[in-house]
Design an enzyme around this catalytic site. Structure first.
Site: not given
Ligand code: ARG
Ligand code: ASP
Length: 746
Positions: A118, A254, A678
């Site tokens: 991502h 990921d 991330s």
């Molecule tokens: N929640 C994670 C973060 O904050 C992964 C986000 C990417 N995935 C998604 N389905 N948007 O970045």
């Molecule tokens: N998914 C998040 C990021 O892209 C990490 C988190 O918020 O825990 O940095």
């Protein structure tokens, strides 16, 4: 994941690489201090029971005094110097800020970078077409020549961190008013950065910690030739997509891979065919031995922003006023975009990255609100405040007496404008693309007004540049219904005094129709035409365009009313918050205080641990490929599984990466992480790579305001799953051969 950069105040959106220099957007980070807080002198209390360890995002250059003992107590075999050292190579030399918003790490002597899928998503998307869709099918460079350059992409190393607090406060006195203090501090900071000892190709910047009670100088090195090396298909890299996002149990691979290129001297250089793979000072060996519950873990990366020391009134406002408004706006926008993405393959690619980005925080805020409620975070903060008040009156700390009532008064005062500002950001800046485009044109008009023809020319050039990438992914068909829905929402629900008169009582349906029928703002070709000619001509044409005329009123409302009011109040809040931070540390000397995240390099550590999301339910630490197959829904948007992966599963062909006939996929730990972490490496007790951080669990998304060790967990992909996909699924043995695989447990 959010990117938060204090100075210069820049709002940077993830995925869509749009930087807007709105000098005024963000919560001001510039707060002041008269006496310096020396974090070095305070070390975290040593506890008997390691499950009590309460998180924290620590400054790598200060671990020795503050954390080393505790880390070793948790099982770490390294010293603080193995993690951060200026004179010798250390772990920090393998940790790289990825494109300003994520983290990545070097995993080979040839500058091979690992980050999340991502995090590389925008780049992968930019190389994709309907016929050659790397988002859908994945991409693997089998030779160096096949690696794909990414214009504008950067990665940054931290070379050195110095405490400059005393110098930053030179000439700042208690009696000065806030604005004056800030001016003096800014002056000192600019002097410090100018005089910083560094090489010509390096940069220097100063960042504020503990709410402006401590300042550190960072000397950095930024590389600009970064090429895409590999990415799994989204059915692996984004498996579970938004349904599984922020959730455990998770089964997402990921990850994506890039490579840093340097000039002949191993220094940063713009893209050139002559550039060669970068030779790092350190790269991470990779452990094939996996993890089990209780193992030590360290996550090293660039967390963006947390707010652990807000008063209860502020958290209350976020949870009950601001988040609900933002959630409603995004929910409406997402429903529309989703509908079009599902029915049109081209729109699906165009909006993939934008959709993911909008959906990500929409879901996070929902989880955050629930978590704050469930963990009784507001009550907990109120109790702490009661205790705080008792202690300061007992100690007669008169200077701190009004802090809490000041907070209460100021947060009440700022509420309506904060809410209005969120409406503007979510509607006029983030979700209605047409309004975002008019906002950029508005900046051109402002530049012309302020700086005449020369400024106009410069602003026009930069805006046209942005429009070029913006319109590549724009669809009027999608944007029009979003405009109609969200403008109506703004008109109905934003605080009245911040609704421009051209929105009052308007029939939004008719308005939308008349704007989208005539405006030049819906294609690059038309907008370039509109933007051509002399400054006078452009101004004239702009102010004839219906979209512009409508948008301009909203943007004026933001710049002339909302933002100045907001900033003025926020300046006062920041000053109180700075004092409150200092007071907390003084009043509770045995409590654990770590600086909020601010986009700088941090170390967080903990152990591999399951948790109890609710009564009688326990979540294990590890998921397996078996779970991927349990979730498999043929041809589904989110849960499809590639045939080849199914075959590998059935034949149990896991190579050296499996564990007792099973293929581990993800695991969780007690590391305190946030957006920006991330892509951060999860590192074992000896400094080997064991996983790749990418998310947090649903029950713990409130960790940005209330880290709770019982339920806050970070989610990592097991590095063995990454290797399995590269090797067995993609057949990219060339990449595996570059790496150093080790068996620390055997
Ligand atoms: N929640 C994670 C973060 O904050 C992964 C986000 C990417 N995935 C998604 N389905 N948007 O970045
Ligand atoms: N998914 C998040 C990021 O892209 C990490 C988190 O918020 O825990 O940095």
């Amino acid at each position: 994941m959010v990117t938060y950069i204090c100075l210069p105040k820049i709002l940077k959106m993830r995925y869509i690489k749009i930087y807007v220099v709105v000098a005024l957007f963000l919560v001001s980070c510039k707060t002041t201090k008269e006496t310096t807080y020396q974090a070095k002198e305070q070390s975290v209390p040593v506890v008997q029971n390691t499950s009590n360890i309460q998180g924290g995002m620590w400054i790598p250059s200060l671990l020795e005094g503050m954390n080393e003992r505790e880390m070793q107590q948790l099982g770490m075999k390294m010293t603080a110097k193995d993690i951060y050292d200026v004179n010798n190579s250390s772990l920090k030399d393998a940790i790289v800020h990825f494109n300003g918003g994520c983290t990545s790490e070097i995993i080979s002597p040839k500058g091979l970078l690992l980050t999340n899928h991502h995090c590389g998503y925008g780049a992968i998307q930019s190389h994709s077409t309907v016929d050659n869709d790397y988002l859908k099918d994945g991409f693997w460079a089998k030779t160096i020549d096949a690696e794909l350059p990414n214009s504008g992409m950067t990665v940054t190393f931290i070379k050195r961190i110095d405490d400059v607090t005393t110098k930053v406060f030179e000439g700042v006195t208690e009696g000065m008013d806030e604005a004056l203090k800030m001016k003096q501090i800014a002056k000192n900071i600019s002097k410090i950065t100018k005089n910083a000892q560094k090489e010509d190709w390096q940069d220097a910047s100063v960042k504020s910690f503990y709410k402006g009670n401590q300042y550190l100088l960072f000397v950095t090195e930024t590389f600009k030739d970064i090429r895409l090396v590999g990415a799994p298909p989204s059915s692996i890299g984004k498996f579970g997509a938004d349904t599984d996002n922020w959730m455990w149990p998770r089964h997402t691979g990921d990850f994506s891979m890039f490579r840093i290129y340097a000039d002949a001297n191993n220094r940063p250089a713009s893209y050139s065919k002559e550039n060669v793979p970068y030779t790092p000072k350190h790269y991470l060996p990779i452990s094939l031995d996996g993890v089990e519950e209780g193992d030590f873990t360290l996550v090293f990366g660039f967390p963006g922003r947390t707010n652990e020391y807000l008063p209860s009134v502020a958290v209350d406002q976020i949870v009950h006023v601001l988040n609900p408004a933002k959630i409603e706006i995004r929910e409406k926008a997402l429903a529309i975009v989703d509908k079009y993405m599902r029915s049109d393959a081209e729109i699906k690619i165009k909006y993939a990255s934008k959709y993911a980005s909008i959906a990500n925080y929409w879901k996070k805020w929902i989880g955050e609100d629930q978590g704050i409620e469930k963990s009784k975070a507001i009550e907990k903060k109120q109790n702490l405040e009661k205790e705080f008040s008792k202690k300061i009156s007992a100690k007669e700390l008169v200077g701190y007496k009004t802090l809490l009532s000041d907070f209460e008064k100021l947060y009440k005062e700022i509420e309506r404008v904060s809410l209005a500002r969120d409406y503007w950001i979510e509607v006029a800046y983030r979700n209605v693309e047409l309004l975002n485009a008019t906002f950029r044109a508005y900046q051109v008009e402002q530049a012309y007004k302020r700086g005449g023809v020369q400024a106009f020319e410069k602003a026009r050039e930069s805006v046209l540049n942005r429009y070029k990438s913006f319109y590549k992914n724009y669809s009027k068909i999608v944007d029009k219904p979003v405009f109609e829905k969200l403008v109506k929402l703004y008109a109905d629900k934003a605080p009245k005094e911040y609704v421009p008169s051209n929105m009052e009582g308007v029939d939004v349906k008719t308005l939308t129709k008349s704007i989208y029928e005539t405006t030049q703002f819906t294609s690059f070709k038309n907008i370039s035409e509109l933007m051509s000619g002399t400054a006078e001509e452009v101004m004239h044409k702009l102010n004839e365009d219906k979209a512009y005329v409508f948008g301009k009123e909203l943007h004026r409302m933001f710049f002339e009313k909302m933002n100045p009011e907001y900033q003025a109040l926020n300046l006062k809040i920041a000053a109180i918050q700075k004092k409150y931070m200092k007071a907390l540390m003084e009043v509770f000397p045995n409590k654990r205080f770590y600086p909020d995240a601010n986009g700088t390099l941090r170390v967080t550590y903990g152990q591999v641990r399951g948790y109890e999301p609710k009564d009688a339910v326990y979540y294990n630490t590890t998921t397996y490929l078996k779970g991927v197959m349990e979730k498999y829904i043929p041809n589904d948007y989110e849960f499809d599984v590639p045939q080849k992966l199914q075959k590998l599963y059935e034949s149990k062909d896991f190579g050296p990466y499996g564990e007792n006939g099973k293929m581990p996929v993800c695991f969780i730990g007690t590391n305190h992480t946030t957006g920006g972490n991330s892509g951060s490496p999860a590192i074992d007790a000896e400094g080997n790579l064991i996983g790749l951080n990418f998310d947090r669990v649903w029950e713990g998304t409130m960790s940005d305001m209330n880290y709770d060790p019982a339920i806050c967990r970070n989610i990592m992909v097991d590095i063995r799953y990454v290797l399995f996909i590269i090797d067995k699924y993609a057949g990219a043995k060339n990449l595996i051969e570059e790496m150093t695989l080790v068996h620390p447990k055997k």
